[in-house]
Design a protein around this motif. Structure first.
Motif, PDB file in Angstrom:
ATOM      1  N   ARG A  18      -8.227 -15.240   6.434  1.00 44.90           N
ATOM      2  CA  ARG A  18      -6.959 -14.503   6.353  1.00 44.90           C
ATOM      3  C   ARG A  18      -6.774 -13.592   7.556  1.00 44.90           C
ATOM      4  NH1 ARG A  18      -7.243 -12.619   0.136  1.00 44.90           N
ATOM      5  NH2 ARG A  18      -7.075 -14.695  -0.748  1.00 44.90           N
ATOM      6  N   ALA A  19      -7.853 -12.978   7.993  1.00 45.83           N
ATOM      7  CA  ALA A  19      -7.769 -12.090   9.149  1.00 45.83           C
ATOM      8  C   ALA A  19      -7.328 -12.853  10.384  1.00 45.83           C
ATOM      9  CB  ALA A  19      -9.111 -11.417   9.402  1.00 45.83           C
ATOM     10  N   ALA A  20      -7.799 -14.066  10.524  1.00 46.20           N
ATOM     11  CA  ALA A  20      -7.415 -14.879  11.680  1.00 46.20           C
ATOM     12  C   ALA A  20      -5.955 -15.311  11.598  1.00 46.20           C
ATOM     13  CB  ALA A  20      -8.314 -16.113  11.774  1.00 46.20           C
ATOM     14  N   LEU A  21      -5.481 -15.550  10.395  1.00 48.75           N
ATOM     15  CA  LEU A  21      -4.099 -15.989  10.215  1.00 48.75           C
ATOM     16  C   LEU A  21      -3.092 -14.848  10.379  1.00 48.75           C
ATOM     17  CD1 LEU A  21      -4.499 -18.408   7.183  1.00 48.75           C
ATOM     18  CD2 LEU A  21      -4.108 -19.018   9.572  1.00 48.75           C
ATOM     19  N   ASN A  22      -3.499 -13.660   9.963  1.00 49.72           N
ATOM     20  CA  ASN A  22      -2.585 -12.518  10.032  1.00 49.72           C
ATOM     21  C   ASN A  22      -3.374 -11.242  10.359  1.00 49.72           C
ATOM     22  OD1 ASN A  22      -0.532 -10.669   9.766  1.00 49.72           O
ATOM     23  ND2 ASN A  22       0.215 -11.458   7.819  1.00 49.72           N
ATOM     24  N   PRO A  23      -3.783 -11.079  11.613  1.00 54.61           N
ATOM     25  CA  PRO A  23      -4.613  -9.923  11.969  1.00 54.61           C
ATOM     26  C   PRO A  23      -3.920  -8.581  11.749  1.00 54.61           C
ATOM     27  CG  PRO A  23      -4.069 -11.235  13.914  1.00 54.61           C
ATOM     28  CD  PRO A  23      -3.542 -11.963  12.735  1.00 54.61           C
ATOM     29  N   ALA A  24      -2.622  -8.525  11.889  1.00 56.83           N
ATOM     30  CA  ALA A  24      -1.908  -7.256  11.689  1.00 56.83           C
ATOM     31  C   ALA A  24      -2.029  -6.789  10.242  1.00 56.83           C
ATOM     32  CB  ALA A  24      -0.441  -7.407  12.075  1.00 56.83           C
ATOM     33  N   ASP A  55      -4.402  -7.628   8.145  1.00 56.51           N
ATOM     34  CA  ASP A  55      -5.806  -7.279   7.936  1.00 56.51           C
ATOM     35  C   ASP A  55      -6.096  -5.879   8.463  1.00 56.51           C
ATOM     36  OD1 ASP A  55      -8.457  -8.438   7.051  1.00 56.51           O
ATOM     37  OD2 ASP A  55      -8.947  -7.760   9.093  1.00 56.51           O
ATOM     38  N   GLN A  56      -5.565  -5.551   9.619  1.00 54.42           N
ATOM     39  CA  GLN A  56      -5.761  -4.213  10.190  1.00 54.42           C
ATOM     40  C   GLN A  56      -5.084  -3.149   9.330  1.00 54.42           C
ATOM     41  OE1 GLN A  56      -4.310  -4.624  14.173  1.00 54.42           O
ATOM     42  NE2 GLN A  56      -6.187  -5.584  14.911  1.00 54.42           N
ATOM     43  N   GLU A  57      -3.928  -3.478   8.789  1.00 56.14           N
ATOM     44  CA  GLU A  57      -3.231  -2.533   7.907  1.00 56.14           C
ATOM     45  C   GLU A  57      -4.070  -2.245   6.661  1.00 56.14           C
ATOM     46  OE1 GLU A  57       0.723  -2.328   5.089  1.00 56.14           O
ATOM     47  OE2 GLU A  57       0.714  -3.731   6.764  1.00 56.14           O
ATOM     48  N   ARG A  58      -4.636  -3.282   6.091  1.00 56.67           N
ATOM     49  CA  ARG A  58      -5.498  -3.097   4.919  1.00 56.67           C
ATOM     50  C   ARG A  58      -6.720  -2.258   5.276  1.00 56.67           C
ATOM     51  NH1 ARG A  58      -4.985  -9.342   3.006  1.00 56.67           N
ATOM     52  NH2 ARG A  58      -3.028  -9.098   1.879  1.00 56.67           N
ATOM     53  N   ALA A  59      -7.282  -2.504   6.432  1.00 52.21           N
ATOM     54  CA  ALA A  59      -8.444  -1.730   6.880  1.00 52.21           C
ATOM     55  C   ALA A  59      -8.075  -0.259   7.059  1.00 52.21           C
ATOM     56  CB  ALA A  59      -8.994  -2.303   8.175  1.00 52.21           C
ATOM     57  N   PRO A 119      -9.942   5.878   5.184  1.00 49.70           N
ATOM     58  CA  PRO A 119     -10.192   7.268   4.763  1.00 49.70           C
ATOM     59  C   PRO A 119     -11.225   7.370   3.639  1.00 49.70           C
ATOM     60  CG  PRO A 119      -7.841   6.734   4.604  1.00 49.70           C
ATOM     61  CD  PRO A 119      -8.552   5.502   5.032  1.00 49.70           C
ATOM     62  N   TYR A 120     -11.244   6.381   2.768  1.00 49.94           N
ATOM     63  CA  TYR A 120     -12.199   6.414   1.660  1.00 49.94           C
ATOM     64  C   TYR A 120     -13.614   6.090   2.130  1.00 49.94           C
ATOM     65  CZ  TYR A 120      -7.788   6.549  -0.730  1.00 49.94           C
ATOM     66  OH  TYR A 120      -6.521   6.906  -1.128  1.00 49.94           O
ATOM     67  N   LEU A 121     -13.731   5.202   3.094  1.00 48.43           N
ATOM     68  CA  LEU A 121     -15.041   4.920   3.676  1.00 48.43           C
ATOM     69  C   LEU A 121     -15.579   6.139   4.417  1.00 48.43           C
ATOM     70  CD1 LEU A 121     -14.500   1.297   5.029  1.00 48.43           C
ATOM     71  CD2 LEU A 121     -15.864   1.994   3.049  1.00 48.43           C
ATOM     72  N   GLU A 143     -15.653   0.147  -3.303  1.00 44.41           N
ATOM     73  CA  GLU A 143     -15.925  -1.294  -3.224  1.00 44.41           C
ATOM     74  C   GLU A 143     -14.876  -2.092  -3.995  1.00 44.41           C
ATOM     75  OE1 GLU A 143     -17.994  -2.840  -1.207  1.00 44.41           O
ATOM     76  OE2 GLU A 143     -18.569  -0.874  -0.468  1.00 44.41           O
ATOM     77  N   GLU A 144     -14.499  -1.615  -5.157  1.00 46.07           N
ATOM     78  CA  GLU A 144     -13.471  -2.304  -5.938  1.00 46.07           C
ATOM     79  C   GLU A 144     -12.126  -2.261  -5.204  1.00 46.07           C
ATOM     80  OE1 GLU A 144     -13.749  -4.135  -8.752  1.00 46.07           O
ATOM     81  OE2 GLU A 144     -15.908  -3.808  -8.682  1.00 46.07           O
ATOM     82  N   TYR A 145     -11.838  -1.159  -4.552  1.00 49.74           N
ATOM     83  CA  TYR A 145     -10.603  -1.050  -3.785  1.00 49.74           C
ATOM     84  C   TYR A 145     -10.622  -2.049  -2.621  1.00 49.74           C
ATOM     85  CZ  TYR A 145      -6.632   1.094  -1.371  1.00 49.74           C
ATOM     86  OH  TYR A 145      -5.428   1.319  -0.757  1.00 49.74           O
ATOM     87  N   ARG A 146     -11.776  -2.187  -1.999  1.00 48.40           N
ATOM     88  CA  ARG A 146     -11.923  -3.162  -0.914  1.00 48.40           C
ATOM     89  C   ARG A 146     -11.608  -4.576  -1.433  1.00 48.40           C
ATOM     90  NH1 ARG A 146     -15.877  -2.696   3.534  1.00 48.40           N
ATOM     91  NH2 ARG A 146     -16.811  -1.097   2.218  1.00 48.40           N
ATOM     92  N   VAL A 147     -12.122  -4.902  -2.601  1.00 45.47           N
ATOM     93  CA  VAL A 147     -11.825  -6.208  -3.200  1.00 45.47           C
ATOM     94  C   VAL A 147     -10.331  -6.335  -3.462  1.00 45.47           C
ATOM     95  CG1 VAL A 147     -12.128  -7.634  -5.284  1.00 45.47           C
ATOM     96  CG2 VAL A 147     -14.109  -6.544  -4.207  1.00 45.47           C
ATOM     97  N   SER A 148      -9.723  -5.285  -3.992  1.00 38.84           N
ATOM     98  CA  SER A 148      -8.295  -5.364  -4.303  1.00 38.84           C
ATOM     99  C   SER A 148      -7.449  -5.551  -3.048  1.00 38.84           C
ATOM    100  CB  SER A 148      -7.837  -4.131  -5.085  1.00 38.84           C
ATOM    101  OG  SER A 148      -7.686  -3.009  -4.253  1.00 38.84           O
ATOM    102  N   LEU A 149      -7.925  -5.060  -1.915  1.00 39.62           N
ATOM    103  CA  LEU A 149      -7.181  -5.202  -0.664  1.00 39.62           C
ATOM    104  C   LEU A 149      -7.405  -6.553   0.004  1.00 39.62           C
ATOM    105  CD1 LEU A 149      -7.735  -1.711   0.991  1.00 39.62           C
ATOM    106  CD2 LEU A 149      -5.599  -2.592   0.042  1.00 39.62           C
TER     107      LEU A 149
END
Length: 80
Positions: free
Chosen positions: A2-8, A10-14, A19-21, A49-55
């Motif tokens: 997914r990151a390769a298909l839509n890097p923008a 993926d960066q938004e999700r990151a 802030p939580y990390l 970790e659960e939030y990471r999965v949800s994203l």
């Protein structure tokens, strides 16, 4: 993939996760090993970790409902 298909996206999700990390890293460095705060930190860690999965992997689902609001509420417990 997914990151390769839509890097923008993926960066938004990151950016949403960052802030939580950062909070988690700060608290891990400052919370004593044997304390009630350590238990709260463990809860927060799993929430992140659960939030990471949800994203990043929504199709997997989360073990419990998670949202930025819930993370913020848990994070506030460390500041009080």
């Amino acid at each position: 993939e997914r990151a390769a298909l839509n890097p923008a996206k993926d960066q938004e999700r990151a950016r949403h996760l960052a802030p939580y990390l950062e909070t988690l890293r700060k608290f891990e460095a400052t919370v004593p090993a044997a304390s009630e705060a350590r238990q709260q930190l463990e809860v927060f860690r799993w929430m992140v970790e659960e939030y990471r999965v949800s994203l990043f992997a929504q199709e997997l689902g989360t073990a419990f409902p998670i949202s930025p609001k819930r993370l913020d509420e848990q994070r506030q417990q460390f500041r009080t």
